[in-house]
Design a protein around this motif. Structure first.
Motif, mmCIF file in Angstrom:
data_model
loop_
_atom_site.group_PDB
_atom_site.id
_atom_site.type_symbol
_atom_site.label_atom_id
_atom_site.label_comp_id
_atom_site.label_asym_id
_atom_site.label_seq_id
_atom_site.Cartn_x
_atom_site.Cartn_y
_atom_site.Cartn_z
ATOM 1 N N LYS A 244 -7.395 8.056 2.838
ATOM 2 C CA LYS A 244 -7.477 8.369 1.410
ATOM 3 C C LYS A 244 -6.099 8.467 0.778
ATOM 4 O O LYS A 244 -5.890 7.990 -0.341
ATOM 5 N N GLU A 245 -5.131 9.076 1.483
ATOM 6 C CA GLU A 245 -3.815 9.279 0.899
ATOM 7 C C GLU A 245 -3.073 7.961 0.709
ATOM 8 O O GLU A 245 -2.355 7.786 -0.267
ATOM 9 N N VAL A 246 -3.242 7.016 1.645
ATOM 10 C CA VAL A 246 -2.631 5.696 1.481
ATOM 11 C C VAL A 246 -3.299 4.974 0.313
ATOM 12 O O VAL A 246 -2.644 4.300 -0.488
ATOM 13 N N LEU A 247 -4.621 5.131 0.209
ATOM 14 C CA LEU A 247 -5.375 4.491 -0.871
ATOM 15 C C LEU A 247 -4.852 4.943 -2.230
ATOM 16 O O LEU A 247 -4.753 4.155 -3.170
ATOM 17 N N GLU A 248 -4.482 6.220 -2.336
ATOM 18 C CA GLU A 248 -4.001 6.767 -3.608
ATOM 19 C C GLU A 248 -2.585 6.306 -3.949
ATOM 20 O O GLU A 248 -2.135 6.490 -5.076
ATOM 21 N N LEU A 249 -1.880 5.709 -2.985
ATOM 22 C CA LEU A 249 -0.507 5.245 -3.228
ATOM 23 C C LEU A 249 -0.419 3.722 -3.327
ATOM 24 O O LEU A 249 0.656 3.170 -3.498
ATOM 25 N N ALA A 250 -1.571 3.052 -3.240
ATOM 26 C CA ALA A 250 -1.579 1.584 -3.218
ATOM 27 C C ALA A 250 -1.719 1.005 -4.626
ATOM 28 O O ALA A 250 -2.492 1.505 -5.436
ATOM 29 N N PHE A 251 -0.945 -0.052 -4.901
ATOM 30 C CA PHE A 251 -1.133 -0.828 -6.132
ATOM 31 C C PHE A 251 -0.682 -2.260 -5.863
ATOM 32 O O PHE A 251 0.077 -2.522 -4.937
ATOM 33 N N SER A 252 -1.199 -3.194 -6.671
ATOM 34 C CA SER A 252 -0.909 -4.622 -6.461
ATOM 35 C C SER A 252 -0.662 -5.303 -7.789
ATOM 36 O O SER A 252 -1.251 -4.941 -8.821
ATOM 37 N N ILE A 253 0.220 -6.303 -7.750
ATOM 38 C CA ILE A 253 0.450 -7.176 -8.901
ATOM 39 C C ILE A 253 -0.268 -8.492 -8.635
ATOM 40 O O ILE A 253 -0.053 -9.122 -7.598
ATOM 41 N N LEU A 254 -1.123 -8.893 -9.545
ATOM 42 C CA LEU A 254 -1.818 -10.177 -9.435
ATOM 43 C C LEU A 254 -1.164 -11.151 -10.411
ATOM 44 O O LEU A 254 -0.961 -10.829 -11.588
ATOM 45 N N TYR A 255 -0.817 -12.343 -9.911
ATOM 46 C CA TYR A 255 -0.171 -13.310 -10.786
ATOM 47 C C TYR A 255 -0.788 -14.687 -10.591
ATOM 48 O O TYR A 255 -1.812 -14.828 -9.911
ATOM 49 N N ASP A 256 -0.184 -15.689 -11.190
ATOM 50 C CA ASP A 256 -0.771 -17.040 -11.237
ATOM 51 C C ASP A 256 -1.131 -17.564 -9.855
ATOM 52 O O ASP A 256 -0.550 -17.170 -8.839
ATOM 53 N N SER A 257 -2.095 -18.484 -9.828
ATOM 54 C CA SER A 257 -2.507 -19.196 -8.602
ATOM 55 C C SER A 257 -2.984 -18.237 -7.507
ATOM 56 O O SER A 257 -2.695 -18.420 -6.332
ATOM 57 N N ASN A 258 -3.659 -17.174 -7.934
ATOM 58 C CA ASN A 258 -4.216 -16.190 -7.005
ATOM 59 C C ASN A 258 -3.145 -15.504 -6.165
ATOM 60 O O ASN A 258 -3.422 -15.016 -5.065
ATOM 61 N N GLY A 259 -1.927 -15.479 -6.660
ATOM 62 C CA GLY A 259 -0.855 -14.797 -5.934
ATOM 63 C C GLY A 259 -0.981 -13.287 -6.074
ATOM 64 O O GLY A 259 -1.567 -12.776 -7.031
ATOM 65 N N GLN A 260 -0.404 -12.575 -5.120
ATOM 66 C CA GLN A 260 -0.461 -11.116 -5.161
ATOM 67 C C GLN A 260 0.770 -10.519 -4.498
ATOM 68 O O GLN A 260 1.322 -11.080 -3.556
ATOM 69 N N LEU A 261 1.214 -9.397 -5.029
ATOM 70 C CA LEU A 261 2.336 -8.648 -4.473
ATOM 71 C C LEU A 261 1.822 -7.237 -4.234
ATOM 72 O O LEU A 261 1.473 -6.527 -5.180
ATOM 73 N N ASN A 262 1.742 -6.840 -2.965
ATOM 74 C CA ASN A 262 1.082 -5.588 -2.593
ATOM 75 C C ASN A 262 2.100 -4.493 -2.300
ATOM 76 O O ASN A 262 3.084 -4.712 -1.596
ATOM 77 N N PHE A 263 1.832 -3.304 -2.821
ATOM 78 C CA PHE A 263 2.739 -2.165 -2.679
ATOM 79 C C PHE A 263 2.000 -0.975 -2.075
ATOM 80 O O PHE A 263 0.808 -0.781 -2.328
ATOM 81 N N ILE A 264 2.743 -0.164 -1.314
ATOM 82 C CA ILE A 264 2.308 1.193 -0.975
ATOM 83 C C ILE A 264 3.499 2.094 -1.280
ATOM 84 O O ILE A 264 4.528 2.026 -0.616
ATOM 85 N N ALA A 265 3.364 2.898 -2.330
ATOM 86 C CA ALA A 265 4.479 3.716 -2.796
ATOM 87 C C ALA A 265 4.854 4.763 -1.753
ATOM 88 O O ALA A 265 4.000 5.253 -1.013
ATOM 89 N N PRO A 266 6.139 5.141 -1.679
ATOM 90 C CA PRO A 266 6.554 6.162 -0.707
ATOM 91 C C PRO A 266 5.979 7.540 -1.005
ATOM 92 O O PRO A 266 5.803 8.348 -0.113
ATOM 93 N N ASP A 267 5.674 7.806 -2.289
ATOM 94 C CA ASP A 267 5.069 9.091 -2.647
ATOM 95 C C ASP A 267 4.380 8.942 -4.005
ATOM 96 O O ASP A 267 4.442 7.892 -4.645
ATOM 97 N N LYS A 268 3.711 10.000 -4.438
ATOM 98 C CA LYS A 268 2.932 9.963 -5.683
ATOM 99 C C LYS A 268 3.831 9.756 -6.900
ATOM 100 O O LYS A 268 3.446 9.082 -7.863
ATOM 101 N N HIS A 269 5.017 10.325 -6.877
ATOM 102 C CA HIS A 269 5.938 10.193 -8.007
ATOM 103 C C HIS A 269 6.333 8.733 -8.216
ATOM 104 O O HIS A 269 6.281 8.214 -9.344
ATOM 105 N N GLU A 270 6.727 8.049 -7.129
ATOM 106 C CA GLU A 270 7.102 6.635 -7.240
ATOM 107 C C GLU A 270 5.904 5.776 -7.640
ATOM 108 O O GLU A 270 6.048 4.799 -8.380
ATOM 109 N N TYR A 271 4.716 6.147 -7.159
ATOM 110 C CA TYR A 271 3.491 5.427 -7.542
ATOM 111 C C TYR A 271 3.311 5.482 -9.064
ATOM 112 O O TYR A 271 3.034 4.456 -9.708
ATOM 113 N N CYS A 272 3.467 6.668 -9.635
ATOM 114 C CA CYS A 272 3.307 6.827 -11.089
ATOM 115 C C CYS A 272 4.388 6.067 -11.850
ATOM 116 O O CYS A 272 4.106 5.424 -12.871
ATOM 117 N N ILE A 273 5.638 6.138 -11.359
ATOM 118 C CA ILE A 273 6.747 5.437 -12.014
ATOM 119 C C ILE A 273 6.452 3.939 -12.089
ATOM 120 O O ILE A 273 6.592 3.303 -13.148
#
Length: 688
Positions: free
Chosen positions: A596-625
């Motif tokens: 659950k905690e990793v899930l709450e820090l995960a975000f992804s950028i979706l771009y052209d041609s079905n591309g994706q850039l996947n992130f897992i933030a080091p903490d909640k603060h960086e996730y929000c930033i």
């Protein structure tokens, strides 16, 4: 119907590919047309060429690492260690049975020094892709890896990679855990903790944690007893202090895991109900009574009738603060905290006897309904402490939040309870509480404990000192101060002023978020198999038009220059930003999906041609930033908790600054009424 005049059909042929008829919209810019052509033809050709190149490269390296020339073999293994990070190359090399070749080279024992180091590095990199199961390795290979760990004078790089391999084996295969546990003991790992290389120490604690996590209950308790030895605690405490001073330190994470796993040993007692018919368990309650009320309660004292003794016991159990005065064993049938609460009470009575007797007698002699029930308080306090320390929960993959004071005592949880039960009794008196105020007192005590823990005291004595400064009166002052700082003025003029200045504040927050994205952040690469020491960096260009990113060998000490980051993504190509379970890397099968905690820090950028850039933030603060900054780049609202908090704080500060001149002046709820027009304007002076 004829096609639009701006649409033309063009046949495009590329060497090695079939000709393709494409429609070109002449209204589009040239760059967009070229991109469409590349997507349609060139990309397929390039991908085919790329895969073919990796297959050829893998074949060549497979042959080179078997060279009879030592220099050529060393160079080939060095290249293999580097190329193995790429998943496409790794797949091709593994298809050539490359993993088996590497294990055979290790088992043979003919390689040493840099050659062995590069071999183990390549093995670790290849296995981290999750293509090959860990269950496939032989006992001979495990023994060989374990032998490198048991050699105290081993090469640092070989030792580091050997520890990493053992950690992965233990975490990913129960069968391999059993084999590794036969080869490696905590006693053999302790010398590596006494060395000077912090990375080796970190990997050593990681292996201890892995063995701890997979061990059966009886073995786990045995390991905990070894770790609780004073000499070993002193060694670990040195690393605790070092990790506390560091930022984003892997050592801090491993110490946090060790803390969680140690406390999880309490889970069995926490979830064990007391059996009211078990005489041994009932004797513990009788011992509490005996210590509190001295020799008159000796079990061998048979003077008096049975009814008289029962009456005396009931009276004493009431003085001890149990809910069920007749059969206090019934108070321990709720889980949590179960028998753990009784264990804590007995520890307090035996190891802090004077404080225990004082609390019991002090409250049992009161007749003004202000007595603090020791039994009920101890049970509820134990339950609260288990919730605070998350006893029974698995450690998070990303958390580094450990408490140094728990590494300073072999019975740290029991000592923690002893300090907190005395705090509860003190707070009860300060609040002049009655039984009706029980829940209110528990809330205040929880706040006192949480506020003291946030200061990260380095010892239990320091924790106790922090609590002394957090009396009930002080808690009331803190609450009042926080209410004043967060006060939400509801009068119409204030609300209108808020509405007027809010856009300025939001723009200020937006600029801060974008500036942080320009500085960039180091992200850790995680997969479902084990925590990795791999990093990548991402930052926004100063003109806010391009995201630059790339892999790093180690965590950077400061900002990473744009030109050192190999890849880039135009902001204009970003289609969406998704978070949590909507992220592509959170939909994949694996352990991360369940965390659950990793899930709450995960975000992804979706771009052209079905591309994706996947992130897992080091903490909640960086996730929000980052989620705020990316949404701001896309022209969307910043919706994070951090933005809401910053907005409330800055709005409150700005309003208070603007209202400084109106101090002690009552602001009306509505503007004063506009007076009626005068009947004539004869009073106006004619300047002419």
């Amino acid at each position: 119907m004829p096609p639009p005049a701006d649409i033309v059909k063009v046949a495009i042929e590329w060497p090695g590919a079939f000709p393709k008829l494409m429609e070109i919209d002449q209204k589009k810019p040239l760059s967009a047309i070229i991109k469409e052509v590349c997507d349609g033809i060139f990309l397929n050709v390039f991908f085919f060429s790329f895969v073919s190149g990796e297959a050829q490269n893998a074949q060549q390296l497979h042959e080179r690492i078997q060279s009879s020339s030592m220099d050529a073999k060393l160079e080939a293994l060095k290249d293999l260690a580097s190329y193995s990070r790429d998943v496409t190359f790794a797949q091709e090399f593994i298809n050539l049975d490359g993993i088996s070749l590497l294990t055979q080279m290790v088992e043979s024992g003919t390689d040493f020094g840099d050659m062995l180091s590069f071999t183990l590095t390549a093995f670790v990199e290849l296995m981290d892709h999750g293509i090959v199961s860990w269950d496939t390795f032989s006992v001979a290979f495990i023994k060989k890896i374990a032998s490198y760990v048991n050699k105290f004078a081993a090469d640092i790089s070989i030792l580091q990679r050997s520890l990493a391999i053992l950690e992965s084996m233990v975490l990913n295969s129960h069968e391999l855990y059993q084999k590794v546990a036969q080869e490696i003991t905590i006693g053999q790992l302790i010398p590596h903790l006494q060395g000077t290389d912090q990375e080796i120490q970190t990997y050593t604690i990681a292996v201890i944690n892995a063995l701890f996590l997979k061990a059966p209950d009886d073995k786990r308790q045995e390991m905990a007893n070894i770790l609780a030895q004073k000499q070993l605690r002193a060694i670990i405490l040195t690393h605790v202090i070092r990790a506390q001073r560091a930022i984003n330190n892997e050592m801090a994470h491993q110490l946090y895991v060790l803390q969680v796993l140690t406390f999880n040993l309490l889970e069995d007692r926490m979830m064990t109900k007391m059996d009211p018919q078990d005489q041994a368990q009932r004797d513990i309650i009788f011992e509490l009574r005996r210590i509190a009320f001295d020799a008159e309660s000796e079990p061998n004292n048979s003077s008096g009738s049975i009814e008289k003794r029962k009456s005396m016991y009931t009276r004493d159990y009431k003085k001890l603060g149990f809910i069920n005065h007749v059969n206090p064993a019934m108070d321990f049938t709720q889980t949590p905290p179960g028998m753990l609460a009784l264990d804590n009470m007995l520890y307090f009575a035996k190891h802090h006897q004077d404080a225990y007797i004082r609390i019991v007698l002090e409250n049992s002699s009161r007749e003004d309904k202000h007595e603090c029930p020791f039994g009920r308080s101890s049970i509820e306090l134990t339950k609260m402490l288990c919730e605070i320390l998350k006893v029974g929960e698995l450690p998070s993959e990303t958390c580094n939040d450990f408490h140094p004071m728990f590494f300073t005592h072999d019975r740290s949880f029991e000592e923690f309870f002893c300090i907190c039960i005395q705090l509860l009794n003190k707070t009860w008196k300060e609040m002049r509480a009655t039984s009706e105020d029980f829940n209110k007192v528990m809330q205040v005590v929880k706040e006192q404990i949480m506020r003291a823990l946030t200061t990260k005291p380095s010892s239990l004595d320091q924790f106790k000192s922090k609590l002394q400064n957090l009396s009930y009166t002080e808690i009331l002052k803190i609450r009042q101060s926080e209410r004043m700082n967060q006060e939400d003025f509801q009068s119409r003029p204030i609300l209108e002023l808020k509405e007027k200045i809010q856009p300025e504040i939001l723009e200020l927050i937006k600029q801060q978020r974008l500036n942080r994205l320009v500085e960039g952040t180091c992200f850790r690469k995680l997969n479902s198999r084990r925590r990795q020491d791999k990093f990548w960096y991402c930052r926004l260009s100063p003109n806010h038009k391009v995201l630059h990113y790339g892999d790093l060998e180690e965590s950077p000490q400061g900002e990473v220059p744009h030109d050192s980051l190999q890849d880039k993504l135009p902001v204009a190509d970003i289609k969406a930003v998704v978070t949590g379970k909507d992220c592509p890397h959170m939909k994949e099968k694996g352990a991360l999906k369940q965390n659950k905690e990793v899930l709450e820090l995960a975000f992804s950028i979706l771009y052209d041609s079905n591309g994706q850039l996947n992130f897992i933030a080091p903490d909640k603060h960086e996730y929000c930033i980052w989620t705020d900054g990316l949404n701001a780049l896309l022209g969307k609202d910043m919706m994070s908790d951090l933005t809401r908090n910053d907005l409330d704080t800055l709005l409150s500060m700005e309003i208070k600054l603007r209202l400084l001149d109106l101090e002690n002046i009552q602001i009306p709820d509505a503007p004063p009424p506009i007076p009626k027009e005068p009947s004539n304007y004869d009073f106006v002076y004619d300047c002419n």
